[in-house]
Design a protein around this motif. Structure first.
Motif, PDB file in Angstrom:
ATOM      1  N   MET A   1      13.654  34.575  67.839  1.00  0.00           N
ATOM      2  CA  MET A   1      13.206  34.601  66.686  1.00  0.00           C
ATOM      3  C   MET A   1      12.126  35.273  66.806  1.00  0.00           C
ATOM      4  O   MET A   1      10.875  35.264  67.873  1.00  0.00           O
ATOM      5  CB  MET A   1      13.129  34.004  66.046  1.00  0.00           C
ATOM      6  CG  MET A   1      11.801  32.759  66.285  1.00  0.00           C
ATOM      7  SD  MET A   1      12.691  31.879  64.413  1.00  0.00           S
ATOM      8  CE  MET A   1      13.321  30.350  65.018  1.00  0.00           C
ATOM      9  N   PRO A   2      12.074  36.868  65.989  1.00  0.00           N
ATOM     10  CA  PRO A   2      10.566  37.550  65.640  1.00  0.00           C
ATOM     11  C   PRO A   2       9.985  36.587  65.319  1.00  0.00           C
ATOM     12  O   PRO A   2      10.335  35.534  64.799  1.00  0.00           O
ATOM     13  CB  PRO A   2      10.839  38.065  64.624  1.00  0.00           C
ATOM     14  CG  PRO A   2      12.539  38.577  64.645  1.00  0.00           C
ATOM     15  CD  PRO A   2      12.929  37.258  64.992  1.00  0.00           C
TER      16      PRO A   2
ATOM     17  N   ASN B   1       7.672  18.474  67.811  1.00  0.00           N
ATOM     18  CA  ASN B   1       8.143  18.031  66.865  1.00  0.00           C
ATOM     19  C   ASN B   1       8.764  18.764  66.346  1.00  0.00           C
ATOM     20  O   ASN B   1       9.888  19.536  66.373  1.00  0.00           O
ATOM     21  CB  ASN B   1       8.101  16.895  66.408  1.00  0.00           C
ATOM     22  CG  ASN B   1       8.178  15.736  67.214  1.00  0.00           C
ATOM     23  OD1 ASN B   1       8.634  15.446  67.662  1.00  0.00           O
ATOM     24  ND2 ASN B   1       7.402  14.318  66.540  1.00  0.00           N
ATOM     25  N   PHE B   2       7.746  19.960  65.658  1.00  0.00           N
ATOM     26  CA  PHE B   2       8.564  20.460  64.964  1.00  0.00           C
ATOM     27  C   PHE B   2       9.064  21.328  65.550  1.00  0.00           C
ATOM     28  O   PHE B   2      10.318  22.617  65.146  1.00  0.00           O
ATOM     29  CB  PHE B   2       7.425  21.179  63.533  1.00  0.00           C
ATOM     30  CG  PHE B   2       7.123  20.691  62.465  1.00  0.00           C
ATOM     31  CD1 PHE B   2       7.021  19.429  62.227  1.00  0.00           C
ATOM     32  CD2 PHE B   2       6.895  21.194  61.415  1.00  0.00           C
ATOM     33  CE1 PHE B   2       6.839  18.853  61.171  1.00  0.00           C
ATOM     34  CE2 PHE B   2       6.627  21.192  60.178  1.00  0.00           C
ATOM     35  CZ  PHE B   2       6.803  19.839  59.783  1.00  0.00           C
ATOM     36  N   CYS B   3       8.603  22.506  66.707  1.00  0.00           N
ATOM     37  CA  CYS B   3       9.435  23.071  67.646  1.00  0.00           C
ATOM     38  C   CYS B   3      10.736  22.653  68.244  1.00  0.00           C
ATOM     39  O   CYS B   3      11.835  23.241  68.427  1.00  0.00           O
ATOM     40  CB  CYS B   3       8.133  23.430  68.726  1.00  0.00           C
ATOM     41  SG  CYS B   3       7.158  24.800  68.473  1.00  0.00           S
ATOM     42  N   PHE B   4      10.519  21.579  68.346  1.00  0.00           N
ATOM     43  CA  PHE B   4      11.713  20.464  68.744  1.00  0.00           C
ATOM     44  C   PHE B   4      13.110  20.473  67.964  1.00  0.00           C
ATOM     45  O   PHE B   4      14.475  21.034  68.257  1.00  0.00           O
ATOM     46  CB  PHE B   4      11.707  19.017  69.235  1.00  0.00           C
ATOM     47  CG  PHE B   4      13.175  17.600  69.336  1.00  0.00           C
ATOM     48  CD1 PHE B   4      13.213  17.648  70.917  1.00  0.00           C
ATOM     49  CD2 PHE B   4      13.355  17.951  68.894  1.00  0.00           C
ATOM     50  CE1 PHE B   4      14.103  16.866  70.934  1.00  0.00           C
ATOM     51  CE2 PHE B   4      14.754  16.795  68.922  1.00  0.00           C
ATOM     52  CZ  PHE B   4      14.953  16.641  69.875  1.00  0.00           C
ATOM     53  N   ILE B   5      12.210  20.068  66.272  1.00  0.00           N
ATOM     54  CA  ILE B   5      13.775  20.393  65.888  1.00  0.00           C
ATOM     55  C   ILE B   5      14.092  22.022  64.902  1.00  0.00           C
ATOM     56  O   ILE B   5      15.440  22.532  65.023  1.00  0.00           O
ATOM     57  CB  ILE B   5      13.185  19.922  64.062  1.00  0.00           C
ATOM     58  CG1 ILE B   5      12.838  18.396  64.205  1.00  0.00           C
ATOM     59  CG2 ILE B   5      13.564  20.644  62.872  1.00  0.00           C
ATOM     60  CD1 ILE B   5      11.816  17.756  63.129  1.00  0.00           C
TER      61      ILE B   5
ATOM     62  N   LEU C   1      18.125  26.140  65.477  1.00  0.00           N
ATOM     63  CA  LEU C   1      19.042  26.945  66.310  1.00  0.00           C
ATOM     64  C   LEU C   1      19.966  27.288  67.139  1.00  0.00           C
ATOM     65  O   LEU C   1      20.840  27.855  67.847  1.00  0.00           O
ATOM     66  CB  LEU C   1      17.568  28.096  67.165  1.00  0.00           C
ATOM     67  CG  LEU C   1      16.545  28.291  66.205  1.00  0.00           C
ATOM     68  CD1 LEU C   1      15.132  28.922  66.727  1.00  0.00           C
ATOM     69  CD2 LEU C   1      16.901  29.160  65.107  1.00  0.00           C
ATOM     70  N   GLY C   2      20.201  25.848  67.986  1.00  0.00           N
ATOM     71  CA  GLY C   2      21.753  25.543  69.024  1.00  0.00           C
ATOM     72  C   GLY C   2      21.003  25.679  70.252  1.00  0.00           C
ATOM     73  O   GLY C   2      21.955  25.770  71.417  1.00  0.00           O
ATOM     74  N   ASN C   3      19.226  26.146  70.144  1.00  0.00           N
ATOM     75  CA  ASN C   3      19.317  25.901  71.584  1.00  0.00           C
ATOM     76  C   ASN C   3      18.718  24.609  72.479  1.00  0.00           C
ATOM     77  O   ASN C   3      18.359  23.591  71.752  1.00  0.00           O
ATOM     78  CB  ASN C   3      17.582  26.446  71.733  1.00  0.00           C
ATOM     79  CG  ASN C   3      17.569  27.735  70.877  1.00  0.00           C
ATOM     80  OD1 ASN C   3      18.721  28.581  71.262  1.00  0.00           O
ATOM     81  ND2 ASN C   3      16.796  28.456  70.664  1.00  0.00           N
ATOM     82  N   PRO C   4      18.420  24.431  73.660  1.00  0.00           N
ATOM     83  CA  PRO C   4      18.039  23.310  74.067  1.00  0.00           C
ATOM     84  C   PRO C   4      16.814  22.405  73.504  1.00  0.00           C
ATOM     85  O   PRO C   4      15.532  23.554  73.330  1.00  0.00           O
ATOM     86  CB  PRO C   4      17.931  23.650  75.857  1.00  0.00           C
ATOM     87  CG  PRO C   4      19.036  24.195  76.128  1.00  0.00           C
ATOM     88  CD  PRO C   4      19.580  25.008  74.558  1.00  0.00           C
ATOM     89  N   PRO C   5      16.497  21.911  72.910  1.00  0.00           N
ATOM     90  CA  PRO C   5      15.396  21.462  71.894  1.00  0.00           C
ATOM     91  C   PRO C   5      14.124  21.187  72.528  1.00  0.00           C
ATOM     92  O   PRO C   5      13.470  21.243  71.928  1.00  0.00           O
ATOM     93  CB  PRO C   5      16.129  19.898  71.819  1.00  0.00           C
ATOM     94  CG  PRO C   5      16.982  19.580  72.663  1.00  0.00           C
ATOM     95  CD  PRO C   5      17.986  20.338  72.940  1.00  0.00           C
ATOM     96  N   LEU C   6      14.392  21.084  74.116  1.00  0.00           N
ATOM     97  CA  LEU C   6      12.871  21.031  75.209  1.00  0.00           C
ATOM     98  C   LEU C   6      12.519  22.442  75.525  1.00  0.00           C
ATOM     99  O   LEU C   6      11.347  22.976  75.927  1.00  0.00           O
ATOM    100  CB  LEU C   6      12.754  20.328  75.910  1.00  0.00           C
ATOM    101  CG  LEU C   6      13.031  18.433  75.390  1.00  0.00           C
ATOM    102  CD1 LEU C   6      12.674  17.393  76.258  1.00  0.00           C
ATOM    103  CD2 LEU C   6      12.251  18.234  74.456  1.00  0.00           C
ATOM    104  N   GLN C   7      13.558  23.361  75.257  1.00  0.00           N
ATOM    105  CA  GLN C   7      13.195  24.620  75.385  1.00  0.00           C
ATOM    106  C   GLN C   7      12.534  25.458  74.895  1.00  0.00           C
ATOM    107  O   GLN C   7      13.027  26.335  74.544  1.00  0.00           O
ATOM    108  CB  GLN C   7      14.420  25.580  76.515  1.00  0.00           C
ATOM    109  CG  GLN C   7      15.094  24.885  77.436  1.00  0.00           C
ATOM    110  CD  GLN C   7      16.360  25.399  78.407  1.00  0.00           C
ATOM    111  OE1 GLN C   7      16.197  26.753  78.005  1.00  0.00           O
ATOM    112  NE2 GLN C   7      17.646  25.116  79.135  1.00  0.00           N
ATOM    113  N   PHE C   8      11.221  24.985  74.522  1.00  0.00           N
ATOM    114  CA  PHE C   8      10.047  26.110  74.247  1.00  0.00           C
ATOM    115  C   PHE C   8      10.291  27.412  73.635  1.00  0.00           C
ATOM    116  O   PHE C   8       9.271  28.049  73.007  1.00  0.00           O
ATOM    117  CB  PHE C   8       9.140  25.566  73.575  1.00  0.00           C
ATOM    118  CG  PHE C   8       8.862  23.929  72.975  1.00  0.00           C
ATOM    119  CD1 PHE C   8      10.499  23.964  72.474  1.00  0.00           C
ATOM    120  CD2 PHE C   8       7.687  22.941  72.804  1.00  0.00           C
ATOM    121  CE1 PHE C   8      10.437  22.170  72.274  1.00  0.00           C
ATOM    122  CE2 PHE C   8       8.190  21.595  72.204  1.00  0.00           C
ATOM    123  CZ  PHE C   8       9.414  21.764  72.162  1.00  0.00           C
TER     124      PHE C   8
END
Length: 292
Positions: free
Chosen positions: A1-2, A270-274, A279-286
């Motif tokens: 996302m932007p 944790n906020f990035c994880f959530i 968004l349906g992404n792998p949770p740890l692929q920031f």
């Protein structure tokens, strides 16, 4: 996302959790700050994600680039003071966030937080009464400072965290970090201690570690290998906290401020994880969160 959408999403999440943990006004007297608490926490978490782990860096970035979104952003001293005063609010938000992910599989590990270069340790005065010497097996080197103790669930969300003097055995800290969980707890060989296994068993926690070479292991080898593969997530999380959130850089001159900085980094992770999960992404692929 932007980036602008990322900031909006972080702000909405902060506002949601802030309203959950703050049920009455925080300030009893005087004028309330023009910049809302949710705005301040949002700016902190976005700044941490972008690698700006100092209050002044964060303040300058938003002053120069996002002042139209945060028009009440005042002077740097007021911003830094408001950040510090919200320390316990961020701790309570982390507790609320951790409760959103129920799991019966967790992993625990520690990592070094050096306060200075090893050669300067004997001249270091800031944390003289609290820091101590220890050895980091991963880097195969001695260091002086603290040790962070991390607990994650199977997906990689940080469920518990504390830090202690480096010389304190991680097995002595483990009961505090893993106090509110149940089920399987995976760890490395450093957590082998019969008394610790018995303590966790009495709490409904099954502590499992690989065994040393001189110990008999009657468990199926495939199960042990699977446990160790899953344990890699905690190494990934520690790597993210170190590389992206600079958790191993001590930029504080007291335990209270150090605790505040560490809490902020854990909450940002944790906020990035959530958000990744939403968004349906792998949770740890920031790296998937923001598109340049």
């Amino acid at each position: 996302m932007p980036l602008d959408e990322f900031i909006i999403n972080i702000y909405l999440m902060v506002e949601q959790y802030y309203n959950l943990v703050v049920q009455k006004p925080l300030r009893r007297g005087g004028f309330a700050p023009k910049l809302s608490d949710s705005e301040v926490i949002c700016m902190e978490l976005v700044g941490e994600f972008m690698g700006m782990d100092q209050d002044k860096q964060i303040w300058q970035y938003f002053k120069n680039h996002w002042l139209s979104w945060f028009p009440n952003l005042g002077s740097y001293p007021n911003f830094a003071k408001q950040c510090a005063n919200l320390h316990f609010v961020k701790q309570h938000i982390h507790q609320q966030v951790a409760q959103t992910q129920e799991d019966n599989i967790h992993f625990i590990d520690g990592f070094p937080i050096p306060v200075c270069k090893y050669a300067r340790a004997y001249r270091h005065k800031t944390f003289k009464a609290d820091a101590s010497f220890s050895y980091c097996a991963a880097k195969q080197e001695k260091y002086y400072g603290f040790a962070g103790h991390l607990l994650i669930n199977l997906s990689g969300m940080i469920k518990g965290f504390t830090f202690a003097s480096a010389s304190i055995d991680e097995r002595d800290v483990a009961p505090e970090v893993a106090d509110n969980i149940h089920g399987l707890l995976g760890a490395d060989k450093g957590y082998i201690r019969p008394e610790l296994t018995q303590h966790f068993a009495s709490k409904g926690i099954d502590l499992q570690t690989p065994l040393r070479r001189n110990m008999t292991d009657n468990r199926p080898k495939s199960d042990v290998n699977r446990l160790m593969r899953c344990r890699r997530n905690i190494e990934t999380v520690i790597g993210q906290l170190s590389d992206c959130f600079n958790i191993q850089k001590v930029r504080a001159r007291g335990l209270w401020h150090l605790s505040h900085r560490l809490t902020r980094k854990i909450l940002a992770h944790n906020f990035c994880f959530i958000l990744n999960k939403k968004l349906g992404n792998p949770p740890l692929q920031f790296e998937l969160l923001i598109k340049c």
